[in-house]
Design a protein around this motif. Structure first.
Motif, PDB file in Angstrom:
ATOM      1  N   HIS A 239      -8.099 -14.053  33.604  1.00 55.64           N
ATOM      2  CA  HIS A 239      -7.809 -12.560  34.050  1.00 55.64           C
ATOM      3  C   HIS A 239      -8.538 -12.590  35.682  1.00 55.64           C
ATOM      4  N   MET A 240      -9.419 -13.433  35.866  1.00 60.88           N
ATOM      5  CA  MET A 240     -10.012 -13.644  37.183  1.00 60.88           C
ATOM      6  C   MET A 240      -9.269 -13.984  38.264  1.00 60.88           C
ATOM      7  N   ILE A 241      -8.576 -15.313  37.881  1.00 60.76           N
ATOM      8  CA  ILE A 241      -7.577 -15.898  39.041  1.00 60.76           C
ATOM      9  C   ILE A 241      -6.197 -15.540  38.681  1.00 60.76           C
ATOM     10  N   GLY A 242      -5.741 -14.615  37.997  1.00 57.96           N
ATOM     11  CA  GLY A 242      -4.527 -14.138  37.855  1.00 57.96           C
ATOM     12  C   GLY A 242      -3.556 -15.044  36.961  1.00 57.96           C
ATOM     13  N   ALA A 243      -4.160 -16.225  36.377  1.00 58.71           N
ATOM     14  CA  ALA A 243      -3.169 -16.929  35.418  1.00 58.71           C
ATOM     15  C   ALA A 243      -2.770 -16.227  34.349  1.00 58.71           C
ATOM     16  N   VAL A 244      -1.608 -16.815  33.733  1.00 62.76           N
ATOM     17  CA  VAL A 244      -0.583 -16.153  32.751  1.00 62.76           C
ATOM     18  C   VAL A 244      -1.317 -16.691  31.465  1.00 62.76           C
ATOM     19  N   ASP A 245      -1.304 -15.719  30.410  1.00 61.36           N
ATOM     20  CA  ASP A 245      -1.652 -15.925  29.264  1.00 61.36           C
ATOM     21  C   ASP A 245      -0.487 -16.865  28.605  1.00 61.36           C
ATOM     22  N   LYS A 246      -0.860 -18.327  28.156  1.00 59.09           N
ATOM     23  CA  LYS A 246      -0.002 -19.089  27.797  1.00 59.09           C
ATOM     24  C   LYS A 246       0.793 -18.809  26.542  1.00 59.09           C
ATOM     25  N   ARG A 247       0.301 -17.630  25.712  1.00 57.95           N
ATOM     26  CA  ARG A 247       1.104 -17.236  24.682  1.00 57.95           C
ATOM     27  C   ARG A 247       2.566 -16.716  25.306  1.00 57.95           C
ATOM     28  N   TYR A 248       2.300 -16.036  26.195  1.00 58.29           N
ATOM     29  CA  TYR A 248       3.414 -15.537  27.014  1.00 58.29           C
ATOM     30  C   TYR A 248       4.644 -16.751  27.503  1.00 58.29           C
ATOM     31  N   LEU A 249       3.947 -17.970  27.736  1.00 59.20           N
ATOM     32  CA  LEU A 249       4.781 -18.840  28.292  1.00 59.20           C
ATOM     33  C   LEU A 249       5.613 -19.618  26.904  1.00 59.20           C
ATOM     34  N   TYR A 250       4.832 -19.731  25.891  1.00 61.49           N
ATOM     35  CA  TYR A 250       5.350 -20.317  24.687  1.00 61.49           C
ATOM     36  C   TYR A 250       6.327 -19.179  24.029  1.00 61.49           C
ATOM     37  N   GLU A 251       6.321 -17.805  24.115  1.00 60.31           N
ATOM     38  CA  GLU A 251       7.215 -17.184  23.646  1.00 60.31           C
ATOM     39  C   GLU A 251       8.247 -17.264  24.473  1.00 60.31           C
ATOM     40  N   LEU A 252       8.271 -17.242  25.738  1.00 60.95           N
ATOM     41  CA  LEU A 252       9.521 -17.316  26.649  1.00 60.95           C
ATOM     42  C   LEU A 252      10.249 -18.594  26.293  1.00 60.95           C
ATOM     43  N   LEU A 253       9.725 -19.682  26.363  1.00 59.23           N
ATOM     44  CA  LEU A 253      10.316 -20.923  25.990  1.00 59.23           C
ATOM     45  C   LEU A 253      10.790 -20.730  24.521  1.00 59.23           C
ATOM     46  N   GLN A 254      10.177 -20.056  23.804  1.00 63.34           N
ATOM     47  CA  GLN A 254      10.975 -19.926  22.228  1.00 63.34           C
ATOM     48  C   GLN A 254      12.226 -19.158  22.254  1.00 63.34           C
ATOM     49  N   SER A 255      12.119 -18.089  23.012  1.00 60.41           N
ATOM     50  CA  SER A 255      13.382 -17.249  23.136  1.00 60.41           C
ATOM     51  C   SER A 255      14.389 -18.070  23.892  1.00 60.41           C
ATOM     52  N   ILE A 256      14.155 -18.924  24.949  1.00 65.84           N
ATOM     53  CA  ILE A 256      15.223 -19.609  25.531  1.00 65.84           C
ATOM     54  C   ILE A 256      15.916 -20.416  24.786  1.00 65.84           C
ATOM     55  N   ALA A 257      15.035 -21.173  23.894  1.00 63.60           N
ATOM     56  CA  ALA A 257      15.541 -22.401  23.030  1.00 63.60           C
ATOM     57  C   ALA A 257      16.232 -21.806  21.954  1.00 63.60           C
ATOM     58  N   GLU A 258      15.860 -20.409  21.450  1.00 62.12           N
ATOM     59  CA  GLU A 258      16.630 -19.951  20.506  1.00 62.12           C
ATOM     60  C   GLU A 258      17.797 -19.296  21.063  1.00 62.12           C
ATOM     61  N   GLN A 259      17.932 -19.324  22.422  1.00 60.79           N
ATOM     62  CA  GLN A 259      19.066 -18.267  22.869  1.00 60.79           C
ATOM     63  C   GLN A 259      19.056 -16.851  22.642  1.00 60.79           C
ATOM     64  N   ASN A 260      17.737 -16.178  22.446  1.00 61.31           N
ATOM     65  CA  ASN A 260      17.775 -14.986  22.185  1.00 61.31           C
ATOM     66  C   ASN A 260      17.423 -14.159  23.339  1.00 61.31           C
ATOM     67  N   GLY A 261      18.531 -13.564  24.030  1.00 66.10           N
ATOM     68  CA  GLY A 261      18.291 -13.000  25.089  1.00 66.10           C
ATOM     69  C   GLY A 261      17.458 -11.586  25.098  1.00 66.10           C
ATOM     70  N   ALA A 262      17.807 -10.969  24.023  1.00 66.85           N
ATOM     71  CA  ALA A 262      17.155  -9.452  23.869  1.00 66.85           C
ATOM     72  C   ALA A 262      15.333  -9.745  23.684  1.00 66.85           C
ATOM     73  N   ALA A 263      15.034 -10.779  22.976  1.00 65.02           N
ATOM     74  CA  ALA A 263      13.575 -11.110  22.937  1.00 65.02           C
ATOM     75  C   ALA A 263      12.994 -11.551  24.346  1.00 65.02           C
ATOM     76  N   LEU A 264      13.958 -12.194  25.111  1.00 61.33           N
ATOM     77  CA  LEU A 264      13.601 -12.867  26.317  1.00 61.33           C
ATOM     78  C   LEU A 264      13.321 -11.590  27.191  1.00 61.33           C
ATOM     79  N   LEU A 265      14.074 -10.745  27.452  1.00 63.51           N
ATOM     80  CA  LEU A 265      13.931  -9.442  28.357  1.00 63.51           C
ATOM     81  C   LEU A 265      12.778  -8.668  27.870  1.00 63.51           C
ATOM     82  N   GLN A 266      12.643  -8.657  26.429  1.00 64.27           N
ATOM     83  CA  GLN A 266      11.502  -7.652  26.236  1.00 64.27           C
ATOM     84  C   GLN A 266       9.998  -8.271  26.570  1.00 64.27           C
TER      85      GLN A 266
END
Length: 678
Positions: A239-266
């Motif tokens: 939060h202090m340095i503006g870094a991204v919560d890694k859970r977001y990154l995991y879920e982004l890659l998860q949606s890309i790997a599963e080709q789930n465009g709706a979950a990716l945009l959400q």
């Protein structure tokens, strides 16, 4: 006592306390131990890497009463006074504030006096590149030959602004940026000494955010301790340095790997609602992909106690090597192009959609109108409804958002013998000719192959009349890439040869000007040497001048540059005088008489004319003079024209041009592999 910030409290007092910079420390310690002391040192490097700190430690070592192997004792009067800033023989000058010649003149006048209490008078000039030109000129003589009791230590973040006359008088050391791991390890050491709890992941974030500067890292650590109320947690640091919560990154890659465009945009909309910096998000996503590739290639590189190891293992199992590399390229290119997007959110979403839509270069080949199977974007809707896919189960991370529901995600079905596309029985018996094989079985590319690349290979095929040809982008076509019963529309299977004997005789070159395609002089070097040794020299005439120049090129060495740009003008057979004319550019460079002597001697020896004389005349336009270089260029142009005519008359090339809707040739892009032996 007032609180002292960590950057000052943990400032190294000896060489042993320094983190990194071992190459500088070793050189200075050995010089101090052996007594090989220079009169001026220049320390360069970015901010916070230890320039001023090393300068102070060096000043202590020079004046220490009890040094040990180049290390100051830290207990004597000189060491304690330098640490407290009260040593009269150490003068620190901030060149950013004292830029004028008057300030430097005052320093130089005091330098002639002997030290008051120490062994040496030490002058530390910080940010020395800020001095004016007159100030640099004033100190040049003293800097080159100072009194024996004076040592100069200069420090700067921009050595390119320091005059070379100053650089040449100093012993220069370049300090390197510290790695994120070095910074994190030192921060852990500081926190253990301060009895402050910290999460290892938080220290890794601080190490990357410091960008190689230990002072910046300690300042950020002070801020993180204050924010965490006496402890350092990953959530607070992110939060202090503006870094991204890694859970977001995991879920982004998860949606890309599963080709789930709706979950990716959400997920992208949720990140925008939380005001997460998309520049930082793409940077962190690239780092995560790099760690996945590292785990997939060298699993031992990720330690067993790494908190991300389980997640990396799951993602590595569901992402292929080509996918990881492609997504990494998309992330770094998307970060680069983020400033060009209408807004950061649009640029971030387009980068995610690019990852979702693109297929790796190594994907299985498909026909032109075919569909890539196993992706949400291209799979028919009936398959989506009936296909039972299992979601990627990521490990739960406490204190972080929960993963998406299993019903919202789908995984890519792995290719097995049972689900491979069936090949028609009659298709297995039909085998198209090798020449049109690359056209029928063209693979699906992540990016379009440039037309110029295709035409280059078409030129190579036509010029060499290759019977078997496989383009570089597809070495071995897969057996199920395309059915042979589905060629391009109206494309005949029984195709004639690229060109017949009658077409091959278009624009024949003279035998003396024949161009050999695809020859390799290095591989055939032995045979070439043997041929040149025993083959007779061409007749000594103007028509054979290019061949003579080529045959003597190895003996002439650098002088062959003159013969290549010299035209045969006249040869007086009675007086044995050869007249050459150099082009205008060659005449400017022909300043050495030795080159002309070398040419005359080589010609005299080759044609047994010891009394041969060589003279030059001025170049005259419109005389139809032709140098070997001009002749070679003319032959190349004629060769391109001949190759273009052969290509234009070839049915396969005509079909390819119609298929790509290309109607204009770029003649200069036709490259001929030639070796003119004259």
């Amino acid at each position: 006592m007032a609180y002292q910030v960590l950057a000052r409290k943990w400032r190294p007092k000896t060489f042993a306390d320094l983190v990194g910079q071992e190459h500088v420390v070793k050189a200075l310690q050995n010089a101090l131990d052996k007594g090989r002391l220079h009169h001026a040192y220049l320390l360069t490097g970015t901010r916070g890497v230890g320039k001023t700190t090393i300068a102070r430690i060096l000043a202590k070592s020079l004046n220490c009463e009890n040094p040990s192997n180049g290390e100051p004792c830290g207990q004597c009067q000189s060491c304690t006074q330098i640490d407290s800033g009260r040593f009269v023989d150490l003068l620190e000058i901030d060149a950013a504030s004292n830029t004028g010649i008057d300030n430097i003149r005052e320093v130089l006048e005091n330098a002639q006096y002997a030290p008051t209490s120490g062994k040496y008078k030490v002058y530390i000039i910080d940010e020395v590149h800020m001095l004016s030109k007159s100030a640099f000129n004033a100190m040049l003589k003293t800097l080159e030959e100072p009194p024996e009791h004076v040592k100069f230590i200069l420090a700067t973040t921009d050595p390119h602004k320091v005059p070379v006359t100053v650089l040449s008088r100093c012993l220069q050391f370049v300090l390197r940026n510290m790695t994120p791991q070095q910074v994190a390890d030192h921060l852990a050491h500081v926190l253990r000494a301060e009895n402050i709890p910290a999460e290892p992941a938080a220290l890794q974030l601080l190490g990357r955010a410091a960008a190689g500067s230990m002072r910046d890292a300690l300042s950020l650590l002070d801020q993180a301790i204050a924010m965490g109320s006496g402890k350092v947690s990953e959530e607070d640091v992110r939060h202090m340095i503006g870094a991204v919560d890694k859970r977001y990154l995991y879920e982004l890659l998860q949606s890309i790997a599963e080709q789930n465009g709706a979950a990716l945009l959400q997920k992208a909309q949720e990140m925008a609602a939380r005001a997460i910096g998309f520049d930082s998000a793409l940077n962190e996503l690239a780092v995560l992909l790099q760690r996945i590739a590292l785990f997939k290639t060298v699993p031992s590189a990720i330690s067993q106690d790494d908190p991300e190891r389980d997640t990396l293992q799951i993602l590595a199992e569901h992402l292929g090597d080509e996918q990881i590399q492609l997504y990494y390229q998309c992330a770094i290119h998307g970060k680069r192009d983020l400033s060009l997007a209408p807004d950061e959110y649009a640029g971030f979403v387009m980068t995610l959609l690019r990852m979702l839509a693109f297929s790796p270069l190594a994907a299985a080949g498909q026909p032109t109108n075919g569909q890539i199977s196993g992706t949400e974007l291209h799979t028919p809707s009936t398959e989506k409804e009936t296909g039972a896919k299992k979601p990627i189960a990521l490990p739960d991370h406490s204190g972080q958002p929960e993963a998406a529901e299993p019903s919202d995600v789908q995984v890519i079905e792995e290719a097995t013998p049972e689900n491979k596309p069936a090949i028609a029985p009659e298709a297995e018996q039909v085998e198209p000719p090798p020449f049109i094989e690359p056209i029928i079985e063209a693979p699906v590319f992540a990016e379009a192959v440039p037309a110029d690349t295709i035409f280059e290979h078409a030129v190579a095929v036509t010029a060499t009349q290759a019977e078997e040809y496989s383009p570089p982008w597809e070495e071995t076509p897969s057996e199920h890439e395309i059915s042979a019963t589905q060629p391009y529309p109206d494309y005949p299977i029984d195709y004639p040869p690229p060109f017949d004997d009658e077409e091959a005789n278009l624009l024949p070159l003279p035998e003396s000007e024949h161009i050999t395609y695809g020859s390799n002089e290095e591989e055939d070097g032995v045979e070439t040497d043997a041929e040149e040794t025993f083959a007779p020299m061409p007749e000594f005439t103007a028509d054979n001048w290019a061949q003579i120049s080529f045959r003597l090129s190895r003996k002439l060495g650098a002088a062959q540059m003159l013969t290549n740009h010299a035209a045969w003008v006249d040869f007086d057979t009675e007086n044995k005088v050869l007249t050459l004319s150099l082009t205008a550019n060659a005449a400017k460079e022909a300043k050495s008489k030795g080159f002309f002597d070398k040419i005359r001697n080589a010609l005299a020896e080759a044609y047994d004319m010891p009394d041969l004389k060589l003279q030059t005349c001025a170049w005259e336009e419109n005389r139809n003079w032709e140098t070997p270089a001009m002749r070679k260029n003319r032959l190349q142009i004629e060769g391109r024209q001949r190759a273009q005519q052969l290509l234009e008359s070839d049915p396969a090339c005509q079909k390819l041009m119609n298929l790509l809707d290309c109607h204009e040739w770029k003649a200069d892009t036709i490259e001929l592999a030639e070796n003119i032996e004259e």
